[in-house]
Motif scaffolding. Structure first.
Motif, PDB file in Angstrom:
ATOM      1  N   TYR A   1       0.831  -1.205   0.000  1.00  0.00           N
ATOM      2  CA  TYR A   1       0.000   0.000   0.000  1.00  0.00           C
ATOM      3  C   TYR A   1       0.865   1.255   0.000  1.00  0.00           C
ATOM      4  CZ  TYR A   1      -3.583   3.371   1.219  1.00  0.00           C
ATOM      5  OH  TYR A   1      -4.418   4.451   1.204  1.00  0.00           O
ATOM      6  N   ARG A   2       1.930   1.249   0.780  1.00  0.00           N
ATOM      7  CA  ARG A   2       2.825   2.415   0.856  1.00  0.00           C
ATOM      8  C   ARG A   2       3.520   2.667  -0.477  1.00  0.00           C
ATOM      9  NH1 ARG A   2       5.558   5.955   0.110  1.00  0.00           N
ATOM     10  NH2 ARG A   2       7.094   7.013   1.401  1.00  0.00           N
ATOM     11  N   ILE A   3       3.857   1.592  -1.179  1.00  0.00           N
ATOM     12  CA  ILE A   3       4.611   1.718  -2.434  1.00  0.00           C
ATOM     13  C   ILE A   3       3.694   1.997  -3.624  1.00  0.00           C
ATOM     14  CG2 ILE A   3       6.078   0.455  -4.069  1.00  0.00           C
ATOM     15  CD1 ILE A   3       7.208  -1.031  -1.552  1.00  0.00           C
ATOM     16  N   ALA A   4       2.554   1.302  -3.707  1.00  0.00           N
ATOM     17  CA  ALA A   4       1.727   1.403  -4.916  1.00  0.00           C
ATOM     18  C   ALA A   4       0.238   1.500  -4.637  1.00  0.00           C
ATOM     19  CB  ALA A   4       2.010   0.203  -5.821  1.00  0.00           C
ATOM     20  N   GLY A   5      -0.147   1.970  -3.471  1.00  0.00           N
ATOM     21  CA  GLY A   5      -1.557   2.176  -3.181  1.00  0.00           C
ATOM     22  C   GLY A   5      -2.329   0.883  -3.004  1.00  0.00           C
ATOM     23  N   ILE A   6      -3.635   0.946  -3.215  1.00  0.00           N
ATOM     24  CA  ILE A   6      -4.506  -0.204  -2.985  1.00  0.00           C
ATOM     25  C   ILE A   6      -4.171  -1.364  -3.922  1.00  0.00           C
ATOM     26  CG2 ILE A   6      -6.405   0.541  -4.479  1.00  0.00           C
ATOM     27  CD1 ILE A   6      -6.884  -1.026  -1.037  1.00  0.00           C
ATOM     28  N   THR A   7      -3.794  -1.068  -5.154  1.00  0.00           N
ATOM     29  CA  THR A   7      -3.409  -2.132  -6.093  1.00  0.00           C
ATOM     30  C   THR A   7      -2.162  -2.842  -5.590  1.00  0.00           C
ATOM     31  OG1 THR A   7      -4.315  -0.806  -7.899  1.00  0.00           O
ATOM     32  CG2 THR A   7      -2.892  -2.639  -8.502  1.00  0.00           C
ATOM     33  N   GLY A   8      -1.200  -2.086  -5.091  1.00  0.00           N
ATOM     34  CA  GLY A   8       0.008  -2.682  -4.525  1.00  0.00           C
ATOM     35  C   GLY A   8      -0.297  -3.553  -3.325  1.00  0.00           C
ATOM     36  N   ALA A   9      -1.252  -3.120  -2.487  1.00  0.00           N
ATOM     37  CA  ALA A   9      -1.643  -3.907  -1.315  1.00  0.00           C
ATOM     38  C   ALA A   9      -2.248  -5.234  -1.737  1.00  0.00           C
ATOM     39  CB  ALA A   9      -2.630  -3.114  -0.455  1.00  0.00           C
ATOM     40  N   ILE A  10      -3.101  -5.205  -2.761  1.00  0.00           N
ATOM     41  CA  ILE A  10      -3.734  -6.435  -3.243  1.00  0.00           C
ATOM     42  C   ILE A  10      -2.691  -7.375  -3.843  1.00  0.00           C
ATOM     43  CG2 ILE A  10      -5.331  -7.371  -4.976  1.00  0.00           C
ATOM     44  CD1 ILE A  10      -7.019  -4.774  -4.500  1.00  0.00           C
ATOM     45  N   ILE A  11      -1.785  -6.822  -4.634  1.00  0.00           N
ATOM     46  CA  ILE A  11      -0.754  -7.635  -5.286  1.00  0.00           C
ATOM     47  C   ILE A  11       0.169  -8.274  -4.258  1.00  0.00           C
ATOM     48  CG2 ILE A  11       1.325  -7.477  -6.727  1.00  0.00           C
ATOM     49  CD1 ILE A  11      -0.273  -5.451  -8.447  1.00  0.00           C
ATOM     50  N   THR A  12       0.613  -7.495  -3.263  1.00  0.00           N
ATOM     51  CA  THR A  12       1.514  -8.061  -2.253  1.00  0.00           C
ATOM     52  C   THR A  12       0.794  -9.071  -1.369  1.00  0.00           C
ATOM     53  OG1 THR A  12       1.129  -6.138  -0.817  1.00  0.00           O
ATOM     54  CG2 THR A  12       3.113  -6.098  -2.203  1.00  0.00           C
ATOM     55  N   CYS A  13      -0.486  -8.872  -1.134  1.00  0.00           N
ATOM     56  CA  CYS A  13      -1.264  -9.846  -0.360  1.00  0.00           C
ATOM     57  C   CYS A  13      -1.327 -11.180  -1.109  1.00  0.00           C
ATOM     58  CB  CYS A  13      -2.667  -9.312  -0.094  1.00  0.00           C
ATOM     59  SG  CYS A  13      -3.688 -10.426   0.888  1.00  0.00           S
ATOM     60  N   ILE A  14      -1.640 -11.116  -2.393  1.00  0.00           N
ATOM     61  CA  ILE A  14      -1.695 -12.344  -3.200  1.00  0.00           C
ATOM     62  C   ILE A  14      -0.318 -12.995  -3.271  1.00  0.00           C
ATOM     63  CG2 ILE A  14      -2.080 -13.237  -5.540  1.00  0.00           C
ATOM     64  CD1 ILE A  14      -4.291 -11.052  -5.800  1.00  0.00           C
ATOM     65  N   GLY A  15       0.719 -12.186  -3.480  1.00  0.00           N
ATOM     66  CA  GLY A  15       2.075 -12.714  -3.554  1.00  0.00           C
ATOM     67  C   GLY A  15       2.531 -13.372  -2.262  1.00  0.00           C
ATOM     68  N   THR A  16       2.029 -12.903  -1.141  1.00  0.00           N
ATOM     69  CA  THR A  16       2.422 -13.468   0.147  1.00  0.00           C
ATOM     70  C   THR A  16       1.612 -14.706   0.503  1.00  0.00           C
ATOM     71  OG1 THR A  16       3.023 -11.252   0.904  1.00  0.00           O
ATOM     72  CG2 THR A  16       2.733 -12.926   2.592  1.00  0.00           C
ATOM     73  N   VAL A  17       0.344 -14.734   0.134  1.00  0.00           N
ATOM     74  CA  VAL A  17      -0.543 -15.835   0.517  1.00  0.00           C
ATOM     75  C   VAL A  17      -0.405 -17.038  -0.417  1.00  0.00           C
ATOM     76  CG1 VAL A  17      -2.979 -16.464   0.717  1.00  0.00           C
ATOM     77  CG2 VAL A  17      -2.177 -14.328   1.673  1.00  0.00           C
ATOM     78  N   LEU A  18      -0.083 -16.812  -1.677  1.00  0.00           N
ATOM     79  CA  LEU A  18      -0.059 -17.884  -2.668  1.00  0.00           C
ATOM     80  C   LEU A  18       0.948 -19.001  -2.363  1.00  0.00           C
ATOM     81  CD1 LEU A  18      -1.778 -18.376  -5.114  1.00  0.00           C
ATOM     82  CD2 LEU A  18      -0.074 -17.236  -6.522  1.00  0.00           C
ATOM     83  N   PRO A  19       2.213 -18.722  -2.029  1.00  0.00           N
ATOM     84  CA  PRO A  19       3.150 -19.826  -1.768  1.00  0.00           C
ATOM     85  C   PRO A  19       2.722 -20.767  -0.637  1.00  0.00           C
ATOM     86  CG  PRO A  19       4.371 -17.814  -2.130  1.00  0.00           C
ATOM     87  CD  PRO A  19       2.916 -17.435  -2.045  1.00  0.00           C
ATOM     88  N   PRO A  20       2.280 -20.248   0.539  1.00  0.00           N
ATOM     89  CA  PRO A  20       1.837 -21.202   1.562  1.00  0.00           C
ATOM     90  C   PRO A  20       0.644 -22.046   1.120  1.00  0.00           C
ATOM     91  CG  PRO A  20       2.140 -19.036   2.531  1.00  0.00           C
ATOM     92  CD  PRO A  20       2.290 -18.879   1.068  1.00  0.00           C
TER      93      PRO A  20
END
Length: 192
Positions: free
Chosen positions: A74-93
């Motif tokens: 969110y800090r780097i790219a707003g709401i889209t960045g928050a969604i992308i980093t959330c997916i990127g973090t949750v997908l591997p586990p």
């Protein structure tokens, strides 16, 4: 301009996906990796911002790793960045747990897998000690007597005197609010 945003989004996904896929031990292990990529390599956020995000991630419900990744995104790219980093973090586990659950009996009885997991425990412990040292150095640099004394006192309060962590957190929060209030009254901190 659009290509630059797409590159940033892909970079956020790639970094959070790889951090999540290759770090074991919980949210505190993710912080040094995020520092390496987001603070040192790409200079997208500052060290202080990352520490602030870590504090917020600890105090909000949910997994610390996901919370801090969402805050950084969110800090780097707003709401889209928050969604992308959330997916990127949750997908591997999700992928790893799906594979493990499919082959659970084989993993449970395999000595090599058990030995690898035991080895990871030592690496996780070393990483947590590293981040504790980094955070302690940041506290000492602030030259704030309350914060400097708070860490060892809270450790002894919980470890030796077995005081509930919730009570310690509430008490420390009240002390910090009082200190901030006094500094504001004395003109030490400027309001925004």
């Amino acid at each position: 301009m659009r290509l630059k945003k797409l590159k940033l989004y892909f970079s956020l996904f790639r970094i959070t996906f790889s951090i999540s896929a290759f770090t074991f031990g919980g949210g505190y292990v993710v912080i040094p990796m995020m520092r390496r990529y987001f603070v040192n390599d790409l200079a997208l956020i500052s060290e202080q911002e990352l520490l602030d995000m870590a504090a917020i991630a600890q105090s909000t419900p949910g997994a610390i790793a996901v919370n801090i990744a969402v805050l950084a995104g969110y800090r780097i790219a707003g709401i889209t960045g928050a969604i992308i980093t959330c997916i990127g973090t949750v997908l591997p586990p999700l992928i790893i747990l799906s594979v493990i659950s499919f082959f659970y009996k084989s993993f449970r009885d395999n000595r090599v897998i058990s030995a690898i997991l035991k080895g990871m425990e030592a690496g996780v412990a070393a990483t947590i000690v590293d981040i504790l040292i980094d955070m302690w150095q940041g506290i000492i640099r602030e030259k704030n007597l309350l914060l400097t004394l708070m860490a060892p006192i809270t450790f002894f309060a919980n470890f030796i005197f077995n005081i509930n962590v919730l009570v310690i957190i509430i008490f420390c929060s009240i002390l910090c609010f009082i200190q901030a209030y006094i500094k504001i009254r004395q003109g030490g901190i400027r309001g925004e």
